[in-house]
Design a protein around this motif. Structure first.
Motif, PDB file in Angstrom:
ATOM      1  N   ILE A  79       0.635  -1.204   0.014  1.00 35.18           N
ATOM      2  CA  ILE A  79      -0.057  -0.054   0.010  1.00 35.18           C
ATOM      3  C   ILE A  79       0.703   1.221   0.072  1.00 35.18           C
ATOM      4  N   ALA A  80       1.901   1.424   0.767  1.00 33.07           N
ATOM      5  CA  ALA A  80       2.736   2.433   0.949  1.00 33.07           C
ATOM      6  C   ALA A  80       3.637   2.730  -0.662  1.00 33.07           C
ATOM      7  N   ALA A  81       3.839   1.582  -1.057  1.00 31.22           N
ATOM      8  CA  ALA A  81       4.622   1.700  -2.488  1.00 31.22           C
ATOM      9  C   ALA A  81       3.776   2.180  -3.625  1.00 31.22           C
ATOM     10  N   ARG A  82       2.493   2.207  -3.190  1.00 35.64           N
ATOM     11  CA  ARG A  82       1.628   2.679  -4.410  1.00 35.64           C
ATOM     12  C   ARG A  82       1.813   4.120  -4.629  1.00 35.64           C
ATOM     13  N   VAL A  83       2.270   5.083  -3.650  1.00 29.11           N
ATOM     14  CA  VAL A  83       2.647   6.647  -3.729  1.00 29.11           C
ATOM     15  C   VAL A  83       3.645   6.514  -4.836  1.00 29.11           C
ATOM     16  N   GLY A  84       4.618   5.935  -4.852  1.00 32.97           N
ATOM     17  CA  GLY A  84       5.804   5.963  -5.849  1.00 32.97           C
ATOM     18  C   GLY A  84       5.416   5.234  -7.093  1.00 32.97           C
ATOM     19  N   LEU A  85       4.547   4.195  -6.874  1.00 30.70           N
ATOM     20  CA  LEU A  85       4.253   3.419  -8.366  1.00 30.70           C
ATOM     21  C   LEU A  85       3.465   4.192  -9.086  1.00 30.70           C
ATOM     22  N   TRP A  86       2.174   4.823  -8.768  1.00 29.72           N
ATOM     23  CA  TRP A  86       1.428   5.699  -9.403  1.00 29.72           C
ATOM     24  C   TRP A  86       1.952   6.979  -9.851  1.00 29.72           C
ATOM     25  N   SER A  87       2.828   7.786  -9.168  1.00 31.12           N
ATOM     26  CA  SER A  87       3.572   8.812  -9.700  1.00 31.12           C
ATOM     27  C   SER A  87       4.417   8.313 -10.871  1.00 31.12           C
ATOM     28  N   PHE A  88       5.137   7.045 -10.787  1.00 28.61           N
ATOM     29  CA  PHE A  88       6.181   6.817 -11.632  1.00 28.61           C
ATOM     30  C   PHE A  88       5.491   6.482 -12.739  1.00 28.61           C
ATOM     31  N   ASP A  89       4.190   5.815 -12.895  1.00 29.45           N
ATOM     32  CA  ASP A  89       3.561   5.365 -13.867  1.00 29.45           C
ATOM     33  C   ASP A  89       3.082   6.843 -14.743  1.00 29.45           C
ATOM     34  N   LEU A  90       2.633   7.782 -14.095  1.00 25.86           N
ATOM     35  CA  LEU A  90       2.178   8.985 -14.784  1.00 25.86           C
ATOM     36  C   LEU A  90       3.203   9.471 -15.446  1.00 25.86           C
ATOM     37  N   THR A  91       4.350   9.356 -14.810  1.00 24.92           N
ATOM     38  CA  THR A  91       5.617   9.973 -15.538  1.00 24.92           C
ATOM     39  C   THR A  91       5.814   9.245 -16.765  1.00 24.92           C
ATOM     40  N   VAL A  92       5.804   8.112 -16.928  1.00 20.46           N
ATOM     41  CA  VAL A  92       6.435   7.360 -18.043  1.00 20.46           C
ATOM     42  C   VAL A  92       5.086   7.328 -18.938  1.00 20.46           C
ATOM     43  N   THR A  93       3.875   7.450 -18.610  1.00 20.35           N
ATOM     44  CA  THR A  93       2.761   7.717 -19.558  1.00 20.35           C
ATOM     45  C   THR A  93       2.919   8.840 -20.299  1.00 20.35           C
ATOM     46  N   GLN A  94       3.160   9.833 -19.628  1.00 20.08           N
ATOM     47  CA  GLN A  94       3.115  11.364 -20.236  1.00 20.08           C
ATOM     48  C   GLN A  94       4.162  11.484 -21.159  1.00 20.08           C
ATOM     49  N   LEU A  95       5.686  10.815 -20.714  1.00 20.75           N
ATOM     50  CA  LEU A  95       6.660  10.730 -21.559  1.00 20.75           C
ATOM     51  C   LEU A  95       6.515  10.009 -22.959  1.00 20.75           C
ATOM     52  N   ILE A  96       5.725   8.860 -22.854  1.00 21.96           N
ATOM     53  CA  ILE A  96       5.259   8.372 -24.049  1.00 21.96           C
ATOM     54  C   ILE A  96       4.410   9.258 -24.920  1.00 21.96           C
ATOM     55  N   GLN A  97       3.368   9.785 -24.119  1.00 16.13           N
ATOM     56  CA  GLN A  97       2.405  10.856 -24.893  1.00 16.13           C
ATOM     57  C   GLN A  97       2.949  11.963 -25.590  1.00 16.13           C
ATOM     58  N   GLU A  98       4.014  12.299 -24.924  1.00 15.85           N
ATOM     59  CA  GLU A  98       4.535  13.739 -25.353  1.00 15.85           C
ATOM     60  C   GLU A  98       5.782  13.357 -26.514  1.00 15.85           C
ATOM     61  N   ASN A  99       6.237  12.070 -26.556  1.00 16.51           N
ATOM     62  CA  ASN A  99       7.568  11.969 -27.445  1.00 16.51           C
ATOM     63  C   ASN A  99       7.191  10.941 -28.708  1.00 16.51           C
ATOM     64  N   VAL A 100       5.797  10.530 -28.823  1.00 20.12           N
ATOM     65  CA  VAL A 100       5.362   9.535 -29.842  1.00 20.12           C
ATOM     66  C   VAL A 100       4.532  10.340 -30.702  1.00 20.12           C
ATOM     67  N   ILE A 101       4.781  10.380 -32.046  1.00 15.28           N
ATOM     68  CA  ILE A 101       3.946  10.954 -32.946  1.00 15.28           C
ATOM     69  C   ILE A 101       2.753  10.597 -33.191  1.00 15.28           C
ATOM     70  N   GLU A 102       1.812  11.182 -33.521  1.00 17.04           N
ATOM     71  CA  GLU A 102       0.108  10.832 -33.534  1.00 17.04           C
ATOM     72  C   GLU A 102      -0.007   9.461 -34.431  1.00 17.04           C
ATOM     73  N   SER A 103       0.687   9.447 -35.673  1.00 19.76           N
ATOM     74  CA  SER A 103       0.615   8.289 -36.620  1.00 19.76           C
ATOM     75  C   SER A 103       1.000   6.994 -35.957  1.00 19.76           C
ATOM     76  N   GLU A 104       1.948   7.046 -35.066  1.00 19.13           N
ATOM     77  CA  GLU A 104       2.539   5.811 -34.188  1.00 19.13           C
ATOM     78  C   GLU A 104       1.778   5.756 -32.741  1.00 19.13           C
ATOM     79  N   ARG A 105       0.913   6.599 -32.370  1.00 16.14           N
ATOM     80  CA  ARG A 105       0.488   6.420 -31.193  1.00 16.14           C
ATOM     81  C   ARG A 105      -0.029   5.109 -30.682  1.00 16.14           C
ATOM     82  N   GLY A 106      -0.824   4.766 -31.404  1.00 15.79           N
ATOM     83  CA  GLY A 106      -1.488   3.157 -31.316  1.00 15.79           C
ATOM     84  C   GLY A 106      -0.493   2.134 -31.170  1.00 15.79           C
TER      85      GLY A 106
END
Length: 573
Positions: free
Chosen positions: A464-491
């Motif tokens: 339960i305590a590790a979920r703080v770091g886990l979800w913050s890390f997951d959001l970080t990587v998710t936004q890195l993928i969103q911001e660095n992948v072009i639209e035609s290859e997003r899917g």
């Protein structure tokens, strides 16, 4: 002179917010996630209950789900890229909810007539029902994967526009909705099963998905109407540009031909030949059976190659390595807690506490990102998660832990293969072997001490305590993928990312299948923490390559480097 125009009243502002595309996406996601959380929580308890408090059937289900997404993730992502957004969202929504409804009805039949099904054809009818449940649930998960890619990885980015901060806020809000549904949905279905029955729980989940499917369908249509940018995808934009260029060339070609002394009929003949020369070689290839059969393989290969060539490759790999773990509220950990004496009501409360911790991690992500930047947020989150997971390692050796490597990991499988009728003979042979070796076993004590819950308490405290770091890390990587992948290859990139996630998830299910008994769960905990550590080492490599020595410099908001930590969203190519 004031040219700002009339100001909106409070009621008008509230109305605009509740009818905006952003709020409608939140509502649709909340309904979809509520149904998913109820189903994911309940199916683990259902399978454990049906198979005699064993994790084996639950692990087989997880293995099938992970293997399917691993093989079909890139193909699903390519299908998302090549089809209109509304068609993809509606199709995946209908398939997902329909499969959950059918699966719930089938489980109701099994719970109601289990004794009769065991006697029919030596239990083969019941085994067939198990296979159907796992198969239909797997199809529902594949449809859920397509829904997640098209809504959370594509629609959210389009609605946010080119604003990176708005995208971060939307991602955080979506995750808060996830965690809130984690609190309420499992708690509700857990109480229904605890004070009612598993039969009633299956019926409630099926009815919820039927009603939710209709509302979600309407919300998707409203979001699509309010966001014109969703109507055209990158590939369609390129086709429209090519068609416009061809039309302009056709309009200009007669004028140039008249200047060169050629008639329109003479000038049009080479153009027709060129067009046919371009189309002709592709026609036999695309019409051949071998070409069509090999198309999924080419899509699979090109998707993985494109993923490997991304600048965020190691960041995506680091997130995937976090899936090689039993330290989460999935069907394995839920089933293990069920064997340790925790009922559905307690498990739902623990999942609620985990969701609260996840909300704290989501809020921490938005705050730390503003203070230190996106890449540094991932590094800080990884250190926090790994530190909390040390409690899980301690729980392996704490009082009350069933950890015992002397117990054969195949004992649980063997006991189900030989059947209940031969178990007394097996126990008699083992007792005879001990007697022949002059080994005496301790007689059972008349009074047993109360079971200690220290081990399982430390385990869930760390998770339960590790979920703080886990979800913050997951959001970080998710936004890195969103911001660095072009639209035609997003899917396709997100499809391959899901495949990588499930590849590591597949390995942890294989471990559980090899050692399904609770005595070996402690070994799985140690292996899980090791893989989480390796994942964060990969992210450290990505972060250090991106920022260098600046990784360890905590920037103030005024001095934050936006070009490195918060890149603007990629434009359509």
């Amino acid at each position: 002179m004031d040219n700002s125009g009339p100001k909106k009243t409070c009621c008008e502002s509230i109305t605009d917010f509740f009818t905006s595309a952003k709020f409608l996406i939140y509502m649709g996601h909340a309904l979809s996630t509520w149904g998913d959380r109820m189903w994911n929580f309940a199916v683990a308890v259902f399978l454990v209950e049906l198979y005699g408090n064993s994790l084996l059937l639950t692990a087989v289900y997880g293995l099938v789900v992970a293997g399917s997404v691993l093989l079909l993730g890139a193909i699903i992502g390519d299908w998302v890229d090549k089809n209109p957004r509304l068609k993809v969202a509606q199709t995946s929504l209908l398939v997902q909810n329909s499969c959950v409804i059918v699966c719930g009805i089938l489980l109701m039949v099994v719970f109601q007539f289990k004794e009769q099904l065991v006697e029919l054809y030596n239990g083969w009818i019941l085994t067939t029902c198990y296979i159907l449940v796992i198969t239909i649930a797997n199809i529902a998960n594949l449809a859920s994967t397509a829904t997640s890619i098209t809504i959370q990885r594509d629609w959210v980015v389009v609605v946010a526009g080119q604003d990176s901060s708005k995208l971060a806020d939307m991602n955080a809000t979506v995750r808060i909705i996830d965690q809130l549904t984690n609190i309420l949905a499992p708690m509700l279905v857990g109480q229904i099963m605890a004070f009612g029955s598993h039969y009633i729980g299956c019926g409630f989940i099926s009815g919820w998905n039927l009603c939710s499917m209709c509302v979600e369908y309407a919300l998707l249509w409203k979001v699509y109407q309010k966001t014109p940018a969703l109507a055209v995808k990158a590939g369609q934009k390129e086709q429209q540009q090519q068609q416009q260029q061809q039309q302009e060339l056709k309009q200009l070609s007669p004028t140039r031909d008249l200047e060169n002394g050629q008639s329109p009929e003479e000038s049009s003949q080479p153009l027709m030949n060129e067009t046919s020369a371009v189309d002709k070689p592709d026609s036999p290839k695309q019409s051949g059976c071998c070409y069509q059969v090999a198309e999924p393989l080419r899509t699979f290969k090109s998707g993985w190659v494109a993923y490997y060539n991304q600048s965020i490759f190691f960041a995506g790999m680091s997130l995937a390595f976090l899936y090689m773990t039993v330290l989460g509220f999935d069907c394995i950990t839920t089933g293990y807690a069920y064997t340790q004496g925790l009922n559905g009501s307690v498990l739902s409360l623990l999942m609620g506490a985990s969701a609260v911790s996840g909300i704290c991690g989501t809020v921490a992500f938005t705050w730390v990102r503003k203070k230190c930047g996106l890449i540094r947020t991932g590094f800080i989150s990884g250190v926090a998660q790994l530190s909390c997971l040390m409690l899980c390692v301690v729980s392996v050796f704490a009082p009350g832990s069933p950890f015992n490597l002397r117990v054969s990991p195949f004992q649980d499988i063997y006991s189900h293969l030989i059947g209940e009728k031969t178990l007394p003979e097996a126990e008699h042979s083992i007792t005879s072997a001990f007697t022949s070796l002059n080994i005496t076993t301790a007689a059972p004590a008349e009074e047993h001490p109360p079971p200690s819950y220290m081990s399982v308490s430390l385990l869930f405290a760390g998770v339960i305590a590790a979920r703080v770091g886990l979800w913050s890390f997951d959001l970080t990587v998710t936004q890195l993928i969103q911001e660095n992948v072009i639209e035609s290859e997003r899917g396709v990139i997100n499809g391959v990312q899901n495949s990588m996630n499930y590849l590591l998830d597949l390995l942890h299910f294989i471990m559980v299948i090899l050692a399904p008994n609770p005595e070996a769960f402690g070994l799985l905990v140690i292996i899980s923490v090791s893989f989480v550590a390796m994942g964060h080492i990969m992210y450290f490599r990505f972060a250090f390559k991106s920022l260098g020595s600046r990784l360890f410099l905590c920037c103030s908001p005024e001095q934050k480097v936006e070009t490195d930590d918060s890149p603007s969203l990629p434009t359509t190519v």
